[in-house]
Design a protein around this motif. Structure first.
Motif, PDB file in Angstrom:
ATOM      1  N   LEU A   1      -3.339  41.333  -5.199  1.00 36.31           N
ATOM      2  CA  LEU A   1      -4.548  40.976  -5.652  1.00 36.31           C
ATOM      3  C   LEU A   1      -5.579  42.148  -5.063  1.00 36.31           C
ATOM      4  CD1 LEU A   1      -4.953  36.957  -5.729  1.00 36.31           C
ATOM      5  CD2 LEU A   1      -4.812  38.684  -7.549  1.00 36.31           C
ATOM      6  N   ASP A   2      -5.332  42.822  -4.253  1.00 32.01           N
ATOM      7  CA  ASP A   2      -6.284  43.565  -3.621  1.00 32.01           C
ATOM      8  C   ASP A   2      -7.823  43.085  -3.347  1.00 32.01           C
ATOM      9  OD1 ASP A   2      -7.155  46.213  -2.558  1.00 32.01           O
ATOM     10  OD2 ASP A   2      -7.686  46.990  -4.699  1.00 32.01           O
ATOM     11  N   LEU A   3      -7.541  42.054  -2.468  1.00 32.54           N
ATOM     12  CA  LEU A   3      -8.618  41.415  -2.016  1.00 32.54           C
ATOM     13  C   LEU A   3      -9.358  42.078  -1.008  1.00 32.54           C
ATOM     14  CD1 LEU A   3      -7.256  37.797  -1.261  1.00 32.54           C
ATOM     15  CD2 LEU A   3      -8.263  38.537  -3.300  1.00 32.54           C
ATOM     16  N   LEU A   4      -8.796  43.213  -0.182  1.00 30.29           N
ATOM     17  CA  LEU A   4      -9.666  44.061   0.836  1.00 30.29           C
ATOM     18  C   LEU A   4     -10.625  44.788  -0.114  1.00 30.29           C
ATOM     19  CD1 LEU A   4      -6.947  45.443   3.156  1.00 30.29           C
ATOM     20  CD2 LEU A   4      -8.984  43.652   3.724  1.00 30.29           C
ATOM     21  N   HIS A   5     -10.328  45.248  -1.109  1.00 33.89           N
ATOM     22  CA  HIS A   5     -11.211  45.989  -2.087  1.00 33.89           C
ATOM     23  C   HIS A   5     -12.106  45.295  -2.521  1.00 33.89           C
ATOM     24  CE1 HIS A   5     -12.459  49.158  -4.598  1.00 33.89           C
ATOM     25  NE2 HIS A   5     -12.353  48.671  -5.678  1.00 33.89           N
ATOM     26  N   THR A   6     -11.771  44.074  -2.989  1.00 40.37           N
ATOM     27  CA  THR A   6     -12.870  42.967  -3.707  1.00 40.37           C
ATOM     28  C   THR A   6     -13.903  42.601  -2.649  1.00 40.37           C
ATOM     29  OG1 THR A   6     -11.153  42.064  -5.012  1.00 40.37           O
ATOM     30  CG2 THR A   6     -12.822  40.716  -4.518  1.00 40.37           C
ATOM     31  N   LEU A   7     -13.337  42.510  -1.383  1.00 34.51           N
ATOM     32  CA  LEU A   7     -14.441  42.148  -0.393  1.00 34.51           C
ATOM     33  C   LEU A   7     -15.358  43.142  -0.256  1.00 34.51           C
ATOM     34  CD1 LEU A   7     -15.516  40.275   1.783  1.00 34.51           C
ATOM     35  CD2 LEU A   7     -13.792  41.250   3.329  1.00 34.51           C
ATOM     36  N   ALA A   8     -14.693  44.387   0.165  1.00 30.80           N
ATOM     37  CA  ALA A   8     -15.646  45.759   0.466  1.00 30.80           C
ATOM     38  C   ALA A   8     -16.812  45.838  -0.928  1.00 30.80           C
ATOM     39  CB  ALA A   8     -14.678  46.634   0.590  1.00 30.80           C
ATOM     40  N   THR A   9     -16.436  45.697  -1.971  1.00 28.39           N
ATOM     41  CA  THR A   9     -17.203  45.811  -3.042  1.00 28.39           C
ATOM     42  C   THR A   9     -18.014  44.723  -3.230  1.00 28.39           C
ATOM     43  OG1 THR A   9     -15.471  46.766  -4.632  1.00 28.39           O
ATOM     44  CG2 THR A   9     -17.171  46.045  -5.511  1.00 28.39           C
ATOM     45  N   TYR A  10     -17.806  43.585  -2.912  1.00 29.21           N
ATOM     46  CA  TYR A  10     -18.900  42.630  -2.807  1.00 29.21           C
ATOM     47  C   TYR A  10     -20.010  42.732  -1.837  1.00 29.21           C
ATOM     48  CZ  TYR A  10     -20.298  37.611  -2.323  1.00 29.21           C
ATOM     49  OH  TYR A  10     -21.141  36.405  -2.221  1.00 29.21           O
ATOM     50  N   ILE A  11     -19.501  43.200  -0.583  1.00 32.22           N
ATOM     51  CA  ILE A  11     -20.526  43.566   0.495  1.00 32.22           C
ATOM     52  C   ILE A  11     -21.210  44.742   0.070  1.00 32.22           C
ATOM     53  CG2 ILE A  11     -20.645  44.017   2.983  1.00 32.22           C
ATOM     54  CD1 ILE A  11     -18.234  42.522   3.558  1.00 32.22           C
ATOM     55  N   TYR A  12     -20.686  45.641  -0.387  1.00 31.36           N
ATOM     56  CA  TYR A  12     -21.591  47.046  -0.863  1.00 31.36           C
ATOM     57  C   TYR A  12     -22.538  46.714  -1.959  1.00 31.36           C
ATOM     58  CZ  TYR A  12     -22.235  51.405  -3.032  1.00 31.36           C
ATOM     59  OH  TYR A  12     -23.118  52.547  -3.404  1.00 31.36           O
ATOM     60  N   HIS A  13     -22.407  45.778  -2.734  1.00 37.89           N
ATOM     61  CA  HIS A  13     -23.281  45.296  -3.605  1.00 37.89           C
ATOM     62  C   HIS A  13     -24.380  44.290  -3.260  1.00 37.89           C
ATOM     63  CE1 HIS A  13     -22.144  47.923  -6.929  1.00 37.89           C
ATOM     64  NE2 HIS A  13     -20.927  47.309  -6.955  1.00 37.89           N
ATOM     65  N   GLN A  14     -24.327  43.989  -1.922  1.00 35.25           N
ATOM     66  CA  GLN A  14     -25.134  42.943  -1.288  1.00 35.25           C
ATOM     67  C   GLN A  14     -24.775  41.699  -1.768  1.00 35.25           C
ATOM     68  OE1 GLN A  14     -28.962  44.455  -1.475  1.00 35.25           O
ATOM     69  NE2 GLN A  14     -28.472  46.312  -0.335  1.00 35.25           N
ATOM     70  N   LYS A  15     -23.502  41.297  -1.952  1.00 32.61           N
ATOM     71  CA  LYS A  15     -23.040  39.886  -2.392  1.00 32.61           C
ATOM     72  C   LYS A  15     -23.738  39.455  -3.688  1.00 32.61           C
ATOM     73  CE  LYS A  15     -24.623  37.488   1.216  1.00 32.61           C
ATOM     74  NZ  LYS A  15     -24.761  36.437   2.138  1.00 32.61           N
ATOM     75  N   ASN A  16     -23.917  40.572  -4.499  1.00 35.99           N
ATOM     76  CA  ASN A  16     -24.318  40.176  -6.107  1.00 35.99           C
ATOM     77  C   ASN A  16     -23.276  39.986  -6.807  1.00 35.99           C
ATOM     78  OD1 ASN A  16     -25.073  40.864  -8.821  1.00 35.99           O
ATOM     79  ND2 ASN A  16     -27.095  41.448  -8.071  1.00 35.99           N
ATOM     80  N   VAL A  17     -23.000  38.682  -7.300  1.00 37.86           N
ATOM     81  CA  VAL A  17     -21.568  38.461  -8.045  1.00 37.86           C
ATOM     82  C   VAL A  17     -21.461  39.113  -9.226  1.00 37.86           C
ATOM     83  CG1 VAL A  17     -20.403  36.726  -9.062  1.00 37.86           C
ATOM     84  CG2 VAL A  17     -21.451  36.336  -6.829  1.00 37.86           C
ATOM     85  N   SER A  18     -22.563  39.183 -10.013  1.00 36.97           N
ATOM     86  CA  SER A  18     -22.580  39.667 -11.387  1.00 36.97           C
ATOM     87  C   SER A  18     -22.185  41.386 -11.454  1.00 36.97           C
ATOM     88  CB  SER A  18     -24.014  39.543 -12.069  1.00 36.97           C
ATOM     89  OG  SER A  18     -24.078  38.192 -12.162  1.00 36.97           O
ATOM     90  N   GLN A  19     -22.924  42.149 -10.302  1.00 37.05           N
ATOM     91  CA  GLN A  19     -22.819  43.324 -10.324  1.00 37.05           C
ATOM     92  C   GLN A  19     -21.305  43.959  -9.711  1.00 37.05           C
ATOM     93  OE1 GLN A  19     -24.707  46.040 -11.031  1.00 37.05           O
ATOM     94  NE2 GLN A  19     -22.916  47.244 -10.589  1.00 37.05           N
TER      95      GLN A  19
END
Length: 538
Positions: free
Chosen positions: A470-488
């Motif tokens: 599932l690549d959850l590590l990448h998902t988490l990194a992207t979520y934090i990078y976009h400051q927890k903006n779900v849509s972005q």
């Protein structure tokens, strides 16, 4: 000075001869020998040899006649003189046109003119020319030797030769360029550069050039170049030039010795500068040594360390084939660009090469150090864009810019280059400050407690990724990078919003952390960066 085709046809014996082609080069076309030749030519014609012929067997076959003339011309003969009136009644126009196109002297002789008489006067003139050349060569050699013993410069020696021989003369080194101030503006010299054998090249306007290689024990490649000052000038005998080159080589060897000594002193100086170990001799003595080499170490400097990307491939494509030649070309090109860039910015620069690394100390003020270094490197990038040098990765030790901070600034520039290139990729610029996070992470990686916390925090996510893909590590990194903006985050990952939310809930469950807690998010972000340093970049 040299016996030429013009000397031959202006002899009273040949008043009845008729020059049919190549009138513009007869003053500079030397004759070294003479022969009588009929078909076949094979390998019997020497270079710069006058060929006398009746062209027997060619008179009724224009194509055979043309191939015969072509063979004489291609053999490098000085000229071809054809006796007409018996076997050849008239020289065909196509033969004349060919010789005009090749700039090859073609002479029509009356049948009554004896070859034996022509051979006699030609050999007499060549013999007289050789005696005169030997005398001239001895005079020039003695004068050059006296100039050398009087410690005159190479420019003085070249100037004397130019006046004595009435030629434009200069010396060129294949690796470092011109050795004196006499530059020829004509591009006609370029084809004769770097030839291994002496060469004489005729120009369209009646001028000519001569190039003579200078063979030195040091294996360096030097050439003596000459260009005529007038269309009616005659070539300089190789005998004279060879003896002149023998003495000129003494200057070059002496200059090379000086350069080698200066390079050795510079290398020793740079070792002290980079190590910061000038206390052994004292700062005052260190400053004097720098002044002797043309450096002002009392100014404020900042260090930049560059690493060329794809160095060998870049110069192999450009035509260099040996590692030694590649290094010479690289150092020469980069040195020229470093110095010209510093001149444009009116800055002092100190630089050296260590293996393929380029270490540069640029004069700077204490304000806007980073801006000054980027402005300098922008100048370097212009040369990269022109394919004059390969692309570089740069490390900048801006935090240690100042006076007598060479060692510290160099160390920090090295660190910035190594860490930045490792984590950000090649071909970029890295300052010591903007690699600080990676320096901190590298230090934490050596701490067992930090490693244990990292595995405990996101180790389960990594295991889940390996098993489920599932690549959850990448998902988490992207979520934090976009400051927890779900849509972005969903748009970036090309995920449906509900799929992203499912992944985020899975991450919270696997880590036992909540993404609504700032402290938990900080810890997750830190562990992700540590994980990247540890596993993705080695």
């Amino acid at each position: 000075m040299q016996y030429t085709v013009k000397d031959l046809i202006t002899n009273p014996l040949l008043n009845s001869a008729n020059l049919l082609a190549a009138e513009t080069i007869i003053s500079s076309q030397p004759i070294d020998s003479v022969t009588v030749m009929e078909m076949p030519v094979e390998d019997f014609v020497r270079e710069n040899e006058l060929v006398l012929t009746t062209a027997i067997g060619c008179g009724n076959n224009p194509d055979l006649f043309l191939s015969y003339v072509e063979a004489i011309c291609n053999a490098g003969a000085a000229a071809m003189a054809i006796s007409t009136g018996r076997h050849v009644l008239e020289i065909p126009q196509q033969i004349i046109s060919y010789c005009q196109g090749q700039n090859f002297p073609l002479i029509e002789l009356p049948w009554e003119l004896r070859f034996g008489d022509i051979i006699k006067i030609t050999l007499e003139q060549i013999n007289q020319w050789e005696q005169n050349s030997q005398g001239k060569a001895d005079i020039i050699q003695r004068k050059l030797l006296q100039l050398y013993l009087d410690n005159q410069s190479l420019d003085e020696a070249v100037s004397y030769l130019s006046q004595e021989l009435k030629m434009e003369i200069f010396v060129e080194n294949e690796d470092s360029g011109w050795l004196d101030t006499k530059l020829i503006e004509s591009e006609s010299l370029l084809p004769s550069f770097h030839q291994a054998e002496p060469s004489l090249n005729h120009l369209k306007d009646g001028h000519f050039t001569q190039t003579l290689p200078m063979h030195l024990a040091t294996q360096e490649s030097y050439h003596l170049h000459l260009q005529s000052k007038s269309p009616n000038a005659t070539p300089i005998p190789w005998l004279i030039l060879n003896q002149a080159v023998t003495i000129l080589s003494l200057w070059i060897l002496k200059e090379q010795s000086k350069v080698d000594q200066q390079e050795k002193e510079k290398e020793e100086f740079m070792q002290i500068l980079l190590s910061g170990d000038w206390n052994a001799t004292g700062k005052s003595e260190f400053t004097k040594q720098a002044e002797k080499l043309g450096f002002d170490v009392q100014l404020s400097y900042v260090c930049m360390v560059g690493y060329p990307e794809n160095l060998v491939e870049f110069y192999t494509i450009s035509g260099s084939d040996s590692i030694n030649q590649i290094e010479k070309t690289f150092k020469r090109s980069v040195s020229n660009i470093l110095e010209s860039s510093a001149t444009l910015l009116r800055k002092k620069v100190i630089y050296t090469f260590q293996r393929h690394f380029v270490i540069v100390f640029l004069e700077c003020t204490q304000e806007n150090v980073t801006q000054q270094t980027h402005l300098f490197l922008d100048k370097m990038d212009v040369a990269v864009g022109k394919n004059e040098i390969p692309a570089f990765s740069w490390g900048i030790g801006e935090n240690q810019a100042g006076k007598f901070t060479f060692h510290q600034s160099h160390q920090n520039a090295r660190t910035a280059l190594e860490i930045g290139r490792s984590h950000k990729g090649p071909g970029l610029r890295f300052t010591y400050a903007n690699t600080g996070i990676y320096q901190l992470l590298a230090a934490l990686m050596n701490n067992p407690s930090a490693t244990e916390i990292m595995h405990a925090t996101i180790g389960n996510i990594a295991s889940y990724d390996r098993n489920k893909g599932l690549d959850l590590l990448h998902t988490l990194a992207t979520y934090i990078y976009h400051q927890k903006n779900v849509s972005q985050t969903a748009r970036t990952l090309s995920l449906h919003r509900q799929s992203l939310l499912y992944r985020l809930r899975k991450i919270e469950k696997l880590t036992d952390r909540t993404l609504d807690d700032p402290d938990d998010v900080f810890l997750l972000d830190l562990c992700l960066k540590l994980w990247k340093v540890r596993f993705e970049k080695g």
